[in-house]
Design an enzyme around this catalytic site. Structure first.
Site, PDB file in Angstrom:
ATOM      1  N   HIS A 153       0.914   4.511   2.834  1.00  0.00           N
ATOM      2  CA  HIS A 153       2.078   5.340   2.493  1.00  0.00           C
ATOM      3  C   HIS A 153       3.148   4.516   1.767  1.00  0.00           C
ATOM      4  CE1 HIS A 153       5.283   4.178   5.339  1.00  0.00           C
ATOM      5  NE2 HIS A 153       4.335   3.964   6.231  1.00  0.00           N
TER       6      HIS A 153
ATOM      7  N   HIS B 227      -2.725   8.510  -1.755  1.00  0.00           N
ATOM      8  CA  HIS B 227      -2.550   7.759  -0.518  1.00  0.00           C
ATOM      9  C   HIS B 227      -2.490   8.689   0.670  1.00  0.00           C
ATOM     10  CE1 HIS B 227       1.653   8.854   0.498  1.00  0.00           C
ATOM     11  NE2 HIS B 227       1.749   9.065  -0.797  1.00  0.00           N
ATOM     12  N   CYS B 228      -2.659   8.102   1.861  1.00  0.00           N
ATOM     13  CA  CYS B 228      -2.372   8.809   3.109  1.00  0.00           C
ATOM     14  C   CYS B 228      -1.421   7.921   3.908  1.00  0.00           C
ATOM     15  CB  CYS B 228      -3.657   9.164   3.861  1.00  0.00           C
ATOM     16  SG  CYS B 228      -4.779   7.778   4.141  1.00  0.00           S
ATOM     17  N   THR B 229      -1.593   7.778   5.196  1.00  0.00           N
ATOM     18  CA  THR B 229      -0.677   6.935   5.965  1.00  0.00           C
ATOM     19  C   THR B 229      -1.071   5.461   5.884  1.00  0.00           C
ATOM     20  OG1 THR B 229       0.016   8.687   7.483  1.00  0.00           O
ATOM     21  CG2 THR B 229       0.190   6.433   8.279  1.00  0.00           C
TER      22      THR B 229
ATOM     23  N   THR C 170      -7.801   8.545   2.356  1.00  0.00           N
ATOM     24  CA  THR C 170      -7.807   7.872   1.054  1.00  0.00           C
ATOM     25  C   THR C 170      -9.148   7.206   0.801  1.00  0.00           C
ATOM     26  OG1 THR C 170      -5.425   7.519   1.120  1.00  0.00           O
ATOM     27  CG2 THR C 170      -6.704   6.015  -0.272  1.00  0.00           C
TER      28      THR C 170
END
Length: 249
Positions: free
Chosen positions: A42, A147-149, A155
């Site tokens: 992130h 993106h993710c976290t 991702t």
């Protein structure tokens, strides 16, 4: 043609897993172009210097795969870039919290099973989301990041689909996937109570997770091409756009 993965990591103050997907060789004698598509954890901790770095890389679109609550907890703004939200809601921590609410404390083995189930759910349920991401990559004219976290599961699955679609061998796709374990530094604001061996499963990637997804694609959908045409909803023209944009000799 050999892959050239030198200098793919973009050094940033506020994101540890930001890297270029380019440089990989394909089975057809071409390679994935650099400086077109990036993957990351992130982006809510980026410094002003980071913002300038990404402006210099001409990153003009961010696709955020996080769930709605994740975005509320750690929002961000990237100067010069549009944000698009394609939510894949997190399920792993929800399942763990449900177990704890029933007085159960998951073991490492149970955490591994939950992670494998998560990847099966990506394949079976999130095809349309991955399709929208792949379509956006094929139509966006400048560089972009998704993106993710942690930049590892949602991702990682999206990156695996993109790279295999482009003709990258699964062994090389796996190498990119596992690189997260060397790069990602956990954001300790994202607190989760669990034994250390369970957290070790949750915050890392393992080859077995991606292999589970690949087996599902092959056994239940008849391979990647059928999966792309079916649940992902990507047309032949959409695949060709990605090839035209991202492959070089």
């Amino acid at each position: 043609m050999k892959s050239d993965r030198s200098n793919i990591v973009v050094a940033l103050d506020g994101a540890s897993n930001f890297r270029d997907l380019g440089g990989l060789a394909t089975l057809h004698g071409s390679h994935v172009l650099r400086a077109q598509v990036y993957r990351s954890d992130h982006l809510a901790r980026l410094s002003p210097t980071d913002h300038q770095r990404l402006l210099a890389l001409r990153v003009t679109r961010c696709v955020d795969l996080r769930g709605h609550l994740e975005r509320e907890v750690t929002p961000y703004h990237l100067p010069g870039a549009e944000q698009e939200h394609l939510a894949i809601e997190p399920t792993v921590l929800v399942r763990l919290r449900e177990l704890r609410a029933r007085g159960q404390h998951p073991s490492r083995a149970e955490a591994l099973e939950i992670m494998r189930d998560t990847y099966l759910a990506f394949v079976r349920q999130q095809g349309p989301v991955f399709g929208r991401l792949l379509t956006r990559i094929g139509t966006h004219e400048e560089a972009m990041v998704f993106h993710c976290t942690a930049g590892k599961d949602r991702t990682g699955m999206a990156a695996a689909l993109l790279l295999e679609l482009l003709g990258v061998h699964r062994d090389d796709v796996m190498e990119d996937y596992l690189l997260t374990n060397q790069l990602y530094k956990r954001d300790h604001r994202l607190v989760e109570e669990a034994p250390a061996d369970v957290l070790d499963v949750l915050w890392k990637v393992q080859a077995d997770f991606l292999h589970a997804a690949w087996r599902c694609i092959d056994d239940e959908f008849g391979g990647l091409q059928n999966y792309l045409r079916g649940p992902v909803g990507l047309s032949s023209a959409g695949v060709q756009r990605l090839h035209d944009k991202l492959l070089g000799k």
